[in-house]
Write an enzyme that holds these catalytic residues in place. Structure first.
Site, mmCIF file in Angstrom:
data_model
loop_
_atom_site.group_PDB
_atom_site.id
_atom_site.type_symbol
_atom_site.label_atom_id
_atom_site.label_comp_id
_atom_site.label_asym_id
_atom_site.label_seq_id
_atom_site.Cartn_x
_atom_site.Cartn_y
_atom_site.Cartn_z
ATOM 1 N N ARG A 69 -13.483 -12.655 26.878
ATOM 2 C CA ARG A 69 -12.142 -12.523 26.276
ATOM 3 C C ARG A 69 -11.649 -13.872 25.744
ATOM 4 O O ARG A 69 -10.851 -13.946 24.812
ATOM 5 C CB ARG A 69 -11.139 -11.939 27.290
ATOM 6 C CG ARG A 69 -9.721 -11.838 26.753
ATOM 7 C CD ARG A 69 -8.826 -10.902 27.562
ATOM 8 N NE ARG A 69 -8.894 -11.118 28.993
ATOM 9 C CZ ARG A 69 -8.321 -12.156 29.632
ATOM 10 N NH1 ARG A 69 -7.647 -13.061 28.972
ATOM 11 N NH2 ARG A 69 -8.448 -12.268 30.935
ATOM 12 N N TYR A 122 -0.032 -1.696 4.584
ATOM 13 C CA TYR A 122 -0.677 -0.631 5.356
ATOM 14 C C TYR A 122 0.379 0.010 6.253
ATOM 15 O O TYR A 122 1.144 -0.702 6.918
ATOM 16 C CB TYR A 122 -1.819 -1.238 6.167
ATOM 17 C CG TYR A 122 -2.513 -0.251 7.063
ATOM 18 C CD1 TYR A 122 -2.970 0.971 6.567
ATOM 19 C CD2 TYR A 122 -2.719 -0.530 8.410
ATOM 20 C CE1 TYR A 122 -3.613 1.883 7.390
ATOM 21 C CE2 TYR A 122 -3.373 0.378 9.235
ATOM 22 C CZ TYR A 122 -3.805 1.579 8.716
ATOM 23 O OH TYR A 122 -4.437 2.482 9.539
ATOM 24 N N ASP A 194 -2.138 -10.650 4.350
ATOM 25 C CA ASP A 194 -3.186 -9.695 4.705
ATOM 26 C C ASP A 194 -4.129 -9.638 3.505
ATOM 27 O O ASP A 194 -3.777 -9.111 2.448
ATOM 28 C CB ASP A 194 -2.563 -8.322 5.013
ATOM 29 C CG ASP A 194 -3.609 -7.315 5.479
ATOM 30 O OD1 ASP A 194 -4.781 -7.443 5.084
ATOM 31 O OD2 ASP A 194 -3.241 -6.389 6.228
#
Ligand code: LCS
Length: 404
Positions: A69, A122, A194
């Site tokens: 992680r 989005y 983005d």
């Protein structure tokens, strides 16, 4: 980029081209045994040489992997690759594109902050800001960011972040990134872009002043419709440290196998996007001349309102387009139900052409008002062009649009 590797492996120089960087990803650890293809470090934890070494690695005094992680060689190879393609310095791989966006927002914003965001983003990005971030007293204003004056008017002294998607999903409007960066910075706000629709093959927002680039790797970067993944890319060391800490704490990190698949996919990014966008141009021209089509939006068409802007800030017009069949919603549904080669499904950026209806699918979570403001009308059909032979795609669309 620096590499301690010995001769002949994985050493793209800073000035290398995109295809070279995409093929020769760099991670000194991942390729330790001179593997040509990046090995998958399918492990959750890494052993320490000694108790003292473990403590030094935890204190940050010594380099070393601890726990997947927090860091993993295969994931690091992907992070380095995407960062290099984006002309950034650091990558943070995430479980999905939405994890990249949500980690960025949660990591950079605090209660009372204001966000300015493109109308057309989005759908879940809009929902994230409007429904989730608002619970933490983060207020968002949605505007048409392709109109630079509207951006100037919307920024307030409390604006911390300007979030832009360009070309926009699904309308394909194009926002002036250099102008947005200048305006955001004049208000001490950060510009987050983005870059999923363009991919770094066509657009590198850092070169135009962006502070953070986010990606859904699920799309063009992986390119094979078999992985969900995301990436936050940064140039600034301080922002990287901040978001790295937030990401590992929130936990929306990537799995090594996911990273390996994307490393495999990204090698052909340039080839795939070049083919798909050449086809998109031909399909856009075909649709514009079709008697059953009312309108077409593709930045590569000279009459697209932002054609010149796209030419300036992109290295091509991309593989995404949208159009409205004559006859509105029923006609749109008819096309979706009649295609045989184009696959009826959401997502984009894969080798296969996908067709979908944003108003009832990807952007269904937005309110009717938000959809209307964004120009996501009921007749809008979105096409994500793949790498099939363009004549086959055109024949399929032609039969789907035929009368009767
Ligand atoms: N950003 C953009 C521009 C996207 O198009 C998507 C997904 C995301 C972020 C989120 O990425 P994910 O979490 O799915 O990896 N876009 C989709 C679309 O247009 N159809 O299906 C998914």
């Amino acid at each position: 980029m620096k590499s301690p590797n010995s001769a002949g492996l994985h050493r793209p120089t800073e000035s290398a081209g995109l295809n070279t960087k995409a093929v020769h990803s760099e991670s000194s650890e991942a390729y330790k045994n001179r593997a040509v293809s990046c090995p998958i470090y399918q492990t959750s934890a890494f052993a320490f040489d000694s108790a003292e070494a473990g403590a030094r690695i935890f204190r940050g005094e010594e380099a070393g992997f601890i726990y997947t992680r927090i860091g993993n060689p295969t994931i690091e190879a992907l992070q380095n690759t995407v960062a290099a393609l984006e002309h950034g310095n650091y990558g943070l791989a995430t479980a999905s594109g939405m994890a990249a966006t949500s980690t960025t927002l949660l990591g950079l914003l605090k209660s009372g902050d204001h966000v300015v965001c493109s109308y057309a983003v989005y759908g879940p990005t809009h929902v994230l800001l409007e429904r989730e971030m608002s619970r933490f007293d983060v207020r968002s204003t949605f505007i048409e960011t392709s109109d630079t004056d509207k951006v100037r008017d919307a920024l307030t002294p409390g604006t911390r972040l300007l979030f832009v998607e360009t070309p926009a999903n699904p309308t394909l409007t194009v926002t002036d990134l250099a102008a947005c960066a200048e305006l955001a910075h004049s208000r001490s706000a950060l510009l987050v872009v983005d870059n999923t629709f363009a991919s770094p093959y066509l657009q590198t927002p850092f070169d135009l002043g962006a502070d953070v680039v986010v990606h859904s790797l699920t799309k063009f970067i992986n390119g094979h419709s078999d992985v969900v993944g995301g990436m936050i890319v940064l140039r600034d060391e301080k922002l990287h440290k901040q978001l790295r800490s937030v990401l590992t704490t929130l936990g929306g990190t990537m799995d090594p196998h996911q990273a390996w698949l994307v490393l495999r996919g990204v090698k052909t990014l340039g080839l795939r996007v070049a083919q798909a966008q050449a086809s998109a141009q031909k399909i856009a021209e075909f649709l514009r001349g079709h008697e059953s089509v009312a309108w077409v939006s593709y930045p590569g068409l000279p009459d697209h309102p932002h054609h010149e802007r796209a030419r300036r800030q992109m290295r091509g017009f991309g593989a995404m387009l949208c159009f409205g069949p004559k006859g509105g919603f029923p006609a749109a549904q008819r096309v979706l139900n009649r295609v045989q080669l184009c696959t009826l499904g959401v997502s984009l950026g894969g080798v296969e052409t996908l067709i979908q209806h944003p108003a009832t699918m990807t952007h269904a979570g937005m309110s009717a008002e938000a959809k209307a403001a964004a120009g996501i009308d009921d007749d809008l059909v979105r096409l994500a062009v793949g790498i099939e032979d363009v004549d086959d795609l055109i024949a399929d669309l032609d039969q789907a649009l035929a009368e009767g």
